[in-house]
Design an enzyme around this catalytic site. Structure first.
Site, PDB file in Angstrom:
ATOM      1  N   SER A  77       0.789  -1.235   0.000  1.00 39.06           N
ATOM      2  CA  SER A  77       0.000   0.000   0.000  1.00 39.06           C
ATOM      3  C   SER A  77       0.818   1.280   0.000  1.00 39.06           C
ATOM      4  O   SER A  77       0.240   2.374  -0.034  1.00 39.06           O
ATOM      5  CB  SER A  77      -0.956   0.015   1.189  1.00 39.06           C
ATOM      6  OG  SER A  77      -2.028  -0.875   0.971  1.00 39.06           O
ATOM      7  N   LYS A  80      -0.063   3.770  -2.614  1.00 37.41           N
ATOM      8  CA  LYS A  80      -1.078   4.815  -2.495  1.00 37.41           C
ATOM      9  C   LYS A  80      -0.479   6.207  -2.398  1.00 37.41           C
ATOM     10  O   LYS A  80      -1.208   7.200  -2.537  1.00 37.41           O
ATOM     11  CB  LYS A  80      -1.989   4.516  -1.299  1.00 37.41           C
ATOM     12  CG  LYS A  80      -2.794   3.223  -1.477  1.00 37.41           C
ATOM     13  CD  LYS A  80      -3.713   2.966  -0.298  1.00 37.41           C
ATOM     14  CE  LYS A  80      -4.573   1.717  -0.535  1.00 37.41           C
ATOM     15  NZ  LYS A  80      -4.087   0.551   0.188  1.00 37.41           N
ATOM     16  N   SER A 136      -5.822   3.476   4.696  1.00 40.18           N
ATOM     17  CA  SER A 136      -5.234   2.683   3.614  1.00 40.18           C
ATOM     18  C   SER A 136      -6.291   1.857   2.891  1.00 40.18           C
ATOM     19  O   SER A 136      -6.067   0.698   2.541  1.00 40.18           O
ATOM     20  CB  SER A 136      -4.119   1.772   4.135  1.00 40.18           C
ATOM     21  OG  SER A 136      -3.307   1.299   3.087  1.00 40.18           O
ATOM     22  N   LYS A 252       3.450   6.556   4.796  1.00 41.93           N
ATOM     23  CA  LYS A 252       2.480   5.580   4.298  1.00 41.93           C
ATOM     24  C   LYS A 252       3.015   4.180   4.541  1.00 41.93           C
ATOM     25  O   LYS A 252       4.173   3.881   4.230  1.00 41.93           O
ATOM     26  CB  LYS A 252       2.204   5.771   2.793  1.00 41.93           C
ATOM     27  CG  LYS A 252       1.128   4.842   2.257  1.00 41.93           C
ATOM     28  CD  LYS A 252      -0.235   5.214   2.791  1.00 41.93           C
ATOM     29  CE  LYS A 252      -1.269   4.114   2.617  1.00 41.93           C
ATOM     30  NZ  LYS A 252      -1.070   3.000   3.587  1.00 41.93           N
TER      31      LYS A 252
END
Length: 303
Positions: A77, A80, A136, A252
């Site tokens: 993720s 993202k 997320s 992130k």
């Protein structure tokens, strides 16, 4: 509020694909960036268990530590970051735009992190982006892709084009959320390039540093819905402790079976110096934060 104006792209980085010494070829693209060697500071990394790591002094644009900096890995993720960047660069999108969740929110991979949207839910673009970066949510990523580009496929083309513009030619995306695909990969250095670009946007700094976001919206029947999304970053929610004197500026996370535990983060020291730490494929969450903390602790020694 309108999204920030897009920053100018760097020149085409196609030649990087043919280079046997990426750091030497990357230099022309990196006037305001650090360019690491593939391996450096191994004596400081003996306790780090992640397969790919990078520590960069963002204030002085200096690479401090690196291991497998140009090796392709599954980003999970952390993908993202690029998804959010593409949205922030789209001048047709506004934070207060109202988006309606459609069939794109259905995600089939077991264990995928989700915001919990239902078809027909009506949220602002800002709420969807907070779900993307705080919770997320894979469903949020798919909503962003559909609203920005019309389809996941068209959005992925934008992602790959932008990666190339940034010189991130060790990167190839096949989706907006980072769920497992053998053709979906990046490198620690490329992830630094993408995060560095995203940090130019004040909106990104807010989205990627929130501990808790509360979203109030309505469902398809017009009924009120409230969702509380806590950050997946252990530092932000108190499950892990940063080294003394450091704070999270923006970050992130990413976790899948294929990618392991990942974290791309910008941290600040008490002196005001900023550090990019990229950690890919740690064996588990606890080790991920141990690895990240070790990198930050070593920063003073390797200056």
């Amino acid at each position: 509020m309108r999204f920030s104006k897009r920053y100018a792209a760097v020149e085409d980085g196609t030649a990087l694909l043919k280079s046997t010494n990426p750091s030497s070829v990357l230099a022309p693209f990196a006037a305001d960036l650090a360019v690491p060697e593939a391996e450096s500071g191994s004596e400081y990394l003996t306790d780090v268990r992640a397969e790919g790591v990078l520590l960069i002094d963002g204030t002085n644009k200096k690479s401090l530590l690196s291991h497998n900096a140009y090796t392709r890995m599954n980003p999970a993720s952390t993908t993202k970051i690029m998804t959010c960047l593409i949205a922030l660069e789209d001048l047709e999108i506004h934070m207060d735009d109202l988006w309606t969740a459609g069939p794109e929110i259905v995600v089939s991979e077991p264990g995928a992190s989700m915001g919990g949207f239902q078809q027909g839910d009506q949220l602002t673009a800002e709420q969807v982006l907070y779900c993307l970066m705080v919770r997320s949510g894979a469903d949020a990523a798919n909503m962003v892709a559909t609203r920005v580009a019309g389809s996941e496929e068209a959005f992925v083309e934008k992602m790959n084009e932008r990666a190339k513009e940034l010189g991130a030619t060790g990167t190839h995306f096949t989706n907006s959320h980072g769920l497992t695909d053998p053709n979906h990969y990046t490198t620690p250095y490329d992830l630094y390039l993408i995060l560095h670009e995203a940090m130019k946007y004040p909106e990104f700094r807010k989205l990627a540093s929130e501990k808790l976001y509360v979203a109030d919206y309505v469902d398809a029947a017009g009924q009120a819905v409230q969702k509380k999304w806590f950050s997946t970053n252990y530092y932000l929610v108190g499950k892990a402790k940063l080294p003394t004197g450091f704070s999270v500026v923006a970050a992130k996370t990413g976790t899948t079976m294929a990618a392991g535990a990942c974290l791309a983060q910008l941290s600040a020291s008490e002196s005001g110096r900023e550090y990019y730490s990229i950690v890919l494929k740690s064996p588990n969450h606890d080790t991920l934060y141990q690895d990240t903390s070790l990198l930050l602790q070593k920063s003073a020694q390797v200056h």
